[in-house]
Design an enzyme around this catalytic site. Structure first.
Site, PDB file in Angstrom:
ATOM      1  N   ASN A 126       1.015  -1.210  -0.076  1.00  0.00           N
ATOM      2  CA  ASN A 126       0.154   0.062  -0.193  1.00  0.00           C
ATOM      3  C   ASN A 126       0.942   1.181   0.085  1.00  0.00           C
ATOM      4  OD1 ASN A 126      -1.848   2.044   0.437  1.00  0.00           O
ATOM      5  ND2 ASN A 126      -2.428   1.476   2.376  1.00  0.00           N
ATOM      6  N   LYS A 135      -0.027   4.142  -0.128  1.00  0.00           N
ATOM      7  CA  LYS A 135      -0.406   5.510   0.722  1.00  0.00           C
ATOM      8  C   LYS A 135      -0.171   6.688  -0.361  1.00  0.00           C
ATOM      9  CE  LYS A 135      -0.354   3.075   4.875  1.00  0.00           C
ATOM     10  NZ  LYS A 135      -0.212   3.205   6.403  1.00  0.00           N
ATOM     11  N   HIS A 176      -9.882   1.131   4.717  1.00  0.00           N
ATOM     12  CA  HIS A 176      -8.518   1.371   5.440  1.00  0.00           C
ATOM     13  C   HIS A 176      -8.744   2.324   6.789  1.00  0.00           C
ATOM     14  CE1 HIS A 176      -4.538   2.474   6.312  1.00  0.00           C
ATOM     15  NE2 HIS A 176      -4.065   1.345   5.644  1.00  0.00           N
ATOM     16  N   GLU A 180      -7.360   4.531   7.676  1.00  0.00           N
ATOM     17  CA  GLU A 180      -6.882   5.999   7.462  1.00  0.00           C
ATOM     18  C   GLU A 180      -7.917   6.642   6.681  1.00  0.00           C
ATOM     19  OE1 GLU A 180      -3.030   5.467   5.531  1.00  0.00           O
ATOM     20  OE2 GLU A 180      -2.252   4.943   7.616  1.00  0.00           O
ATOM     21  N   GLU A 215      -5.992  -5.407   9.992  1.00  0.00           N
ATOM     22  CA  GLU A 215      -4.830  -4.385  10.349  1.00  0.00           C
ATOM     23  C   GLU A 215      -5.154  -3.616  11.661  1.00  0.00           C
ATOM     24  OE1 GLU A 215      -2.323  -2.619   6.980  1.00  0.00           O
ATOM     25  OE2 GLU A 215      -4.303  -1.492   7.000  1.00  0.00           O
ATOM     26  N   GLY A 257       1.971   1.884  11.392  1.00  0.00           N
ATOM     27  CA  GLY A 257       3.095   2.816  11.360  1.00  0.00           C
ATOM     28  C   GLY A 257       3.697   3.100  12.711  1.00  0.00           C
ATOM     29  N   SER A 306       3.015  -2.411  10.601  1.00  0.00           N
ATOM     30  CA  SER A 306       4.421  -2.613  10.904  1.00  0.00           C
ATOM     31  C   SER A 306       5.267  -3.722  10.550  1.00  0.00           C
ATOM     32  CB  SER A 306       4.646  -2.414  12.497  1.00  0.00           C
ATOM     33  OG  SER A 306       4.188  -1.171  12.883  1.00  0.00           O
TER      34      SER A 306
HETATM   35  P1  13P Z   1       2.698   0.292   7.913  1.00  0.00           P
HETATM   36  O1  13P Z   1       3.223  -1.095   7.241  1.00  0.00           O
HETATM   37  O2  13P Z   1       3.388   1.386   7.440  1.00  0.00           O
HETATM   38  O3  13P Z   1       2.625   0.159   9.306  1.00  0.00           O
HETATM   39  O4  13P Z   1       1.167   0.313   7.298  1.00  0.00           O
HETATM   40  C1  13P Z   1       0.349  -0.534   7.188  1.00  0.00           C
HETATM   41  C2  13P Z   1      -0.804  -0.257   6.366  1.00  0.00           C
HETATM   42  O5  13P Z   1      -1.305   0.671   6.851  1.00  0.00           O
HETATM   43  C3  13P Z   1      -0.767  -0.856   5.127  1.00  0.00           C
HETATM   44  O6  13P Z   1      -1.861  -0.634   4.652  1.00  0.00           O
END
Ligand code: 13P
Length: 246
Positions: A8, A10, A93, A95, A165, A171, A211
């Site tokens: 991803n 982002k 997601h 976010e 997740e 993150g 992570s």
């Molecule tokens: P990280 O791997 O940076 O923790 O992000 C995970 C994520 O949100 C993947 O969609």
């Protein structure tokens, strides 16, 4: 069974940076048997469709609109994404849930929109730290899944994967233990069994995300019931992501 690794991106890289990334990434995964999927900003779709069409790598969106078309300035529809050559879309997601004020109902609507045009769905669900510490993880995931999958027929589930997740693991460098992930994946499959059938639950691919790094990925991909990984930050480095895929 072949595992999935989803990267991803982002809101990172420009299309030309993504093209340079592929220059480095593609030679590194030549003999790799993993199902690799990039979830990209829509601005990158033309590069992805040009550069990935001769490979087994698929790409997808990070979100789609819950509407078909019309007065939705700034949004991108199911058909637009599909027409660019994408095969997948992330939905729900944490976010996009937070920033775009998605509701369980709009997430359900987005899933329906994706399936209408044969886009495969990677449905993200996860609990907050508070829910984990107060032992409400299963309840939280059940609420998310019950509404997200409402009204779907069992045969439509074959076009849906679930990405577990935990919000607190995204993150942060923190992850659940492999045992906690195994138990949660079992809970997710139990919820699918309750809403559909045991067979549907057995067939459902459940990914873990949060992570993941080059050094911890193998312990997560080996967990019972885990069909693959959803990677954020670590997918932005071509060498690291290639190693995770391998
Ligand atoms: P990280 O791997 O940076 O923790 O992000 C995970 C994520 O949100 C993947 O969609």
């Amino acid at each position: 069974m072949k595992k999935f690794v989803v990267g991803n991106f982002k809101m990172n890289t420009t299309p030309s940076q993504f093209s340079s990334y592929l220059d480095e990434f593609l030679p590194r995964i030549k003999d790799c048997k993993t199902n690799i999927i990039f979830c990209l900003p829509a601005t990158h779709f033309h590069v992805a469709s040009l550069r990935l069409s001769a490979t087994n790598i698929k790409f997808g969106a990070q979100n789609i609109s819950s509407e078909k078309c019309g007065a939705c300035t700034g949004e991108i529809s199911n058909e637009m994404v599909k027409d660019c050559g994408a095969d997948y879309t992330l939905i729900g997601h944490s976010e996009t849930r937070r920033k775009f004020k998605e509701t369980p109902e709009s997430i359900n609507q987005k899933i329906i929109r994706a399936l209408e045009v044969n886009l495969k769905v990677i449905l993200c669900i996860g609990e907050t730290k508070y829910e984990r510490t107060t032992k409400k993880t299963k309840l939280s995931l059940k609420r998310q899944l019950d509404t997200a999958l409402k009204g779907l027929y069992e045969n439509e589930l074959r076009n849906i994967m679930i990405a577990y997740e935990p919000i607190w693991a995204i993150g942060t460098g923190k992850t659940p233990t492999p045992k906690e992930i195994e138990d949660t994946v079992k809970d997710i499959k139990d919820i699918i069994t309750d809403n559909f059938t045991v067979r549907a639950a057995e067939k459902m691919n459940v990914l873990y995300g949060g992570s993941i790094t080059e050094s911890n990925c193998s312990q997560f991909s080996k967990i019972k019931g885990v069909s693959g990984l959803l990677v954020g930050g670590a997918c932005l480095n071509a060498k690291s992501f290639a190693n995770i895929c391998k």
